[in-house]
Scaffold this active site. Structure first.
Site, PDB file in Angstrom:
ATOM      1  N   ASP A 121      -7.665  -1.384  -0.268  1.00 17.25           N
ATOM      2  CA  ASP A 121      -6.123  -3.021   0.876  1.00 17.25           C
ATOM      3  C   ASP A 121      -7.393  -3.720   0.831  1.00 17.25           C
ATOM      4  O   ASP A 121      -8.345  -3.686   1.329  1.00 17.25           O
ATOM      5  CB  ASP A 121      -6.220  -1.968   1.357  1.00 17.25           C
ATOM      6  CG  ASP A 121      -5.012  -2.609   2.583  1.00 17.25           C
ATOM      7  OD1 ASP A 121      -5.027  -3.600   2.732  1.00 17.25           O
ATOM      8  OD2 ASP A 121      -4.244  -2.281   3.261  1.00 17.25           O
ATOM      9  N   ASP A 153      -6.958  -5.776   2.361  1.00 18.46           N
ATOM     10  CA  ASP A 153      -7.054  -6.933   3.998  1.00 18.46           C
ATOM     11  C   ASP A 153      -8.243  -5.974   4.866  1.00 18.46           C
ATOM     12  O   ASP A 153      -8.204  -5.953   6.164  1.00 18.46           O
ATOM     13  CB  ASP A 153      -6.018  -6.719   4.351  1.00 18.46           C
ATOM     14  CG  ASP A 153      -5.546  -5.122   5.236  1.00 18.46           C
ATOM     15  OD1 ASP A 153      -6.596  -4.171   5.539  1.00 18.46           O
ATOM     16  OD2 ASP A 153      -3.736  -4.863   5.307  1.00 18.46           O
ATOM     17  N   HIS A 189       0.762  -1.117  -0.004  1.00 16.84           N
ATOM     18  CA  HIS A 189      -0.225  -0.067  -0.074  1.00 16.84           C
ATOM     19  C   HIS A 189       0.678   1.681   0.353  1.00 16.84           C
ATOM     20  O   HIS A 189       0.447   2.760  -0.063  1.00 16.84           O
ATOM     21  CB  HIS A 189      -1.237   0.186   1.346  1.00 16.84           C
ATOM     22  CG  HIS A 189      -2.256   1.230   0.627  1.00 16.84           C
ATOM     23  ND1 HIS A 189      -3.534   0.208   1.360  1.00 16.84           N
ATOM     24  CD2 HIS A 189      -2.724   1.422   0.369  1.00 16.84           C
ATOM     25  CE1 HIS A 189      -3.940   0.960   1.757  1.00 16.84           C
ATOM     26  NE2 HIS A 189      -4.118   1.690  -0.069  1.00 16.84           N
ATOM     27  N   ASP A 240      -9.467   0.146   4.074  1.00 10.48           N
ATOM     28  CA  ASP A 240      -8.673  -0.659   4.876  1.00 10.48           C
ATOM     29  C   ASP A 240      -9.109  -0.884   6.341  1.00 10.48           C
ATOM     30  O   ASP A 240      -9.643  -0.372   6.820  1.00 10.48           O
ATOM     31  CB  ASP A 240      -7.523  -0.154   4.399  1.00 10.48           C
ATOM     32  CG  ASP A 240      -6.154  -0.293   4.980  1.00 10.48           C
ATOM     33  OD1 ASP A 240      -5.463  -1.487   5.408  1.00 10.48           O
ATOM     34  OD2 ASP A 240      -5.073   0.598   4.020  1.00 10.48           O
ATOM     35  N   HIS A 288      -6.674  -0.674   8.719  1.00 12.68           N
ATOM     36  CA  HIS A 288      -5.509   0.368   8.389  1.00 12.68           C
ATOM     37  C   HIS A 288      -5.734   1.667   8.102  1.00 12.68           C
ATOM     38  O   HIS A 288      -5.944   1.805   6.884  1.00 12.68           O
ATOM     39  CB  HIS A 288      -4.294  -0.095   8.428  1.00 12.68           C
ATOM     40  CG  HIS A 288      -4.305  -1.909   8.511  1.00 12.68           C
ATOM     41  ND1 HIS A 288      -4.263  -2.887   7.932  1.00 12.68           N
ATOM     42  CD2 HIS A 288      -3.416  -2.019   9.697  1.00 12.68           C
ATOM     43  CE1 HIS A 288      -3.756  -3.692   8.430  1.00 12.68           C
ATOM     44  NE2 HIS A 288      -3.743  -3.483   9.674  1.00 12.68           N
ATOM     45  N   HIS A 309       4.545   0.799   4.155  1.00 16.30           N
ATOM     46  CA  HIS A 309       3.296   1.033   3.980  1.00 16.30           C
ATOM     47  C   HIS A 309       1.931   1.327   4.669  1.00 16.30           C
ATOM     48  O   HIS A 309       1.105   0.977   4.832  1.00 16.30           O
ATOM     49  CB  HIS A 309       2.292  -0.494   3.275  1.00 16.30           C
ATOM     50  CG  HIS A 309       2.807  -1.242   4.044  1.00 16.30           C
ATOM     51  ND1 HIS A 309       1.836  -2.528   4.140  1.00 16.30           N
ATOM     52  CD2 HIS A 309       2.825  -1.461   5.590  1.00 16.30           C
ATOM     53  CE1 HIS A 309       1.920  -3.021   5.668  1.00 16.30           C
ATOM     54  NE2 HIS A 309       2.510  -2.885   6.286  1.00 16.30           N
ATOM     55  N   ASP A 357      -2.766   3.503   8.073  1.00 17.04           N
ATOM     56  CA  ASP A 357      -1.674   4.049   6.994  1.00 17.04           C
ATOM     57  C   ASP A 357      -1.581   5.189   6.718  1.00 17.04           C
ATOM     58  O   ASP A 357      -1.051   6.061   6.022  1.00 17.04           O
ATOM     59  CB  ASP A 357      -2.111   3.808   5.097  1.00 17.04           C
ATOM     60  CG  ASP A 357      -2.032   1.626   5.372  1.00 17.04           C
ATOM     61  OD1 ASP A 357      -1.996   1.170   6.391  1.00 17.04           O
ATOM     62  OD2 ASP A 357      -2.585   1.557   4.561  1.00 17.04           O
ATOM     63  N   GLU A 363      -2.073  -5.201  -1.499  1.00 10.96           N
ATOM     64  CA  GLU A 363      -1.943  -5.678  -0.085  1.00 10.96           C
ATOM     65  C   GLU A 363      -2.396  -7.321  -0.616  1.00 10.96           C
ATOM     66  O   GLU A 363      -2.697  -8.285   0.434  1.00 10.96           O
ATOM     67  CB  GLU A 363      -2.618  -5.685   0.679  1.00 10.96           C
ATOM     68  CG  GLU A 363      -1.863  -3.996   1.368  1.00 10.96           C
ATOM     69  CD  GLU A 363      -0.142  -4.270   1.778  1.00 10.96           C
ATOM     70  OE1 GLU A 363       0.745  -5.444   1.726  1.00 10.96           O
ATOM     71  OE2 GLU A 363       0.228  -2.911   1.838  1.00 10.96           O
TER      72      GLU A 363
HETATM   73  N1  ARG Z   1      -0.465   0.697  10.923  1.00 15.13           N
HETATM   74  C1  ARG Z   1       1.188  -0.019  11.102  1.00 15.13           C
HETATM   75  C2  ARG Z   1       2.267   0.235  10.422  1.00 15.13           C
HETATM   76  O1  ARG Z   1       2.150   1.452  10.590  1.00 15.13           O
HETATM   77  C3  ARG Z   1       0.136  -1.451  10.277  1.00 15.13           C
HETATM   78  C4  ARG Z   1       0.377  -0.963   8.686  1.00 15.13           C
HETATM   79  C5  ARG Z   1      -0.845  -1.723   7.726  1.00 15.13           C
HETATM   80  N2  ARG Z   1      -0.973  -1.423   6.697  1.00 15.13           N
HETATM   81  C6  ARG Z   1      -0.792  -2.160   5.316  1.00 15.13           C
HETATM   82  N3  ARG Z   1      -1.116  -1.601   3.904  1.00 15.13           N
HETATM   83  N4  ARG Z   1      -1.326  -3.070   5.187  1.00 15.13           N
HETATM   84  O2  ARG Z   1       3.191  -0.679  10.477  1.00 15.13           O
HETATM   85 MN    MN Z   2      -3.340  -0.382   4.126  1.00 18.49          MN
HETATM   86 MN    MN Z   3      -4.049  -2.874   6.070  1.00 19.30          MN
END
Ligand code: ARG
Ligand code: MN
Ligand code: MN
Length: 314
Positions: free
Chosen positions: A227, A229, A96, A119, A121, A136, A123, A272
Site C-alpha cells: 500500500d 500509504d 486495497h 501498509d 493500516h 479496503h 486492513d 492506493e
Molecule cells: N482502518 C480504516 C478502515 O477500516 C482505514 C483503512 C485504510 N485502508 C487502506 N487500504 N488505505 O476503514
Molecule cells: Mn491498505
Molecule cells: Mn493503508
C-alpha cells in the site's frame, strides 16, 4: 525476471474517487520501459473492465459489497491466468480491497504462499468490526483461515475460501490500527512491525526477522502487498488515507530489495495511488515515481548500480 502486469482501475472499496486512475498513471511513468531496461521480460495484460453492479445496497455498514466481490473474482481469475503463464504477477490498483482477488488468484496457482503486507493500516477489519464500512480496510479478514467463522455471508463473496494461516502474514509500517484490528492481530498472534518497531530495530533487522518468520517452515512463494500509504506522505502524498510518520523512501525501497533478494517474490500489489488526492501536479508525479521505484526494486534494481557480464570498457 518475467513480469506480467494487470491493471485494476477499481475504487469501490473506499469512497474517494481517483484511485481508479492509478494503473494508467503508473504505466505513464514509464513502468514497462524501465523494467525492460533492467533486463526483465514484460507482458502487459492491460486493464480489467468492471461492469456496473446495479442495486448494490450496503449490507449493515459495508459499502458496495457486490461490486467489491465481483471485481475481486475477475481479478482472481486474471492473476491465476498470469501465474499459469509463468510470470511474477504485478497488480496495479486501485484500492486495497483488490488484495482479496490478487491473493486468492495467486493462491489458486501456488499453494503454501506467504504474505508481506506493507501498509500504514492493518486492513483486517471484518464486515462486523469496520468503523467506516470501507472494504479496503477489510481484505485480510477474508483471507485468514483461523478467522473464517467470524466472517458473515455477503452477496458477491460466496466464491471466497480463505487461503493463508495467521502465521503466514507479516505486516510492516503499521501506525493507524483500529481497536478491533489490534485485538485481532494480538488474538491470532500475527507478526507485525509497527513504525515503532521500525524505529527501534531499523529496517535491516525488520527485514531479517520478516524473512525468518515467513520462511520458518522452508522457503515459500511471497505475495508482497504494498500500500503506497505505508510510505510517509512526504514521499507519496497522492493517496486516499495518508498517515504521518511513515516509512522513508529509503526504508520503502530497502524492503523491495530484500524481498527481491529472497528470489521468492511471486506476486506484487501496488495499490492506493490516487492522483486526485494530490494538491499539486508535482505530488502526482512524485507519488507515481515512487510507486514505479517500488516495483523496480522488486525486480532487481539495486542502488549500487549494476552491469551485465558482457560489459566492456569503451
Ligand atoms: N482502518 C480504516 C478502515 O477500516 C482505514 C483503512 C485504510 N485502508 C487502506 N487500504 N488505505 O476503514
Ligand atoms: Mn491498505
Ligand atoms: Mn493503508
Amino acid at each position: 525476471h518475467s513480469v506480467g502486469i494487470i491493471g485494476a482501475p477499481f475504487w469501490k472499496g473506499q469512497p474517494k474517487d481517483g484511485v481508479e486512475k492509478g494503473p494508467d498513471l503508473i504505466r505513464s511513468t514509464g513502468l514497462v520501459e524501465k523494467l525492460k531496461g533492467q533486463g526483465c521480460s514484460v507482458r502487459d495484460y492491460g486493464n480489467l473492465k468492471f461492469e456496473h453492479v446495479p442495486d448494490d445496497q450496503p449490507i449493515e455498514k459495508v459499502q458496495r459489497p457486490r461490486s467489491v466481490g465481483h471485481a475481486n473474482k475477475q481479478l482472481a481469475d486474471a492473476v491465476h491466468m498470469i501465474k499459469k503463464d509463468g510470470h511474477t504477477c504485478v497488480l496495479l490498483g486501485g484500492d486495497h480491497s483488490l488484495a482479496i482477488g490478487s491473493i486468492l488468484g495467486h493462491a489458486a496457482s501456488q499453494k503454501e504462499l506467504c504474505v508481506v503486507w506493507v501498509d500504514a493500516h492493518a486492513d483486517i477489519n471484518t464486515p462486523t468490526t469496520t468503523l467506516t464500512g470501507n472494504m479496503h480496510g477489510q481484505p485480510v479478514s477474508f483471507l485468514i483461515r483461523e478467522f473464517h467463522s467470524k466472517i458473515p455471508v455477503m452477496p458477491g463473496f460466496s466464491w471466497i475460501k480463505p487461503c493463508i494461516s495467521a502465521q503466514d502474514i507479516v505486516y510492516i509500517g503499521l501506525r493507524d490500527v483500529d481497536p478491533a484490528e489490534h485485538y485481532i492481530l494480538k488474538h491470532l498472534g500475527i507478526k507485525f512491525f509497527s513504525m515503532t518497531d521500525v524505529d527501534r530495530l531499523g529496517i535491516a533487522k525488520v527485514m531479517e526477522e520478516t524473512c525468518d518468520h515467513i520462511f520458518s517452515k522452508g522457503k515459500r512463494p511471497i505475495h508482497l502487498s504494498y500500500d503506497i500509504d505505508a510510505l510517509d506522505p512526504s514521499v507519496s502524498p497522492a493517496t486516499g488515507t495518508p498517515v504521518m510518520g511513515g516509512l522513508t523512501y529509503r526504508e520503502g525501497i530497502y524492503i523491495t530489495e530484500q524481498i527481491c533478494q529472497t528470489g521468492m517474490l511471486s506476486a506484487l500489489d501496488v495499490v492506493e495511488v490516487n492522483p486526485k488526492m494530490a494538491r499539486a501536479e508535482e505530488e502526482i508525479s512524485s507519488t507515481a515515481k515512487t510507486a514505479v521505484d517500488v516495483i523496480l526494486g522488486c525486480f532487481g534494481r539495486v542502488r549500487e548500480g549494476s552491469h551485465t557480464p558482457d560489459y566492456h570498457m569503451p
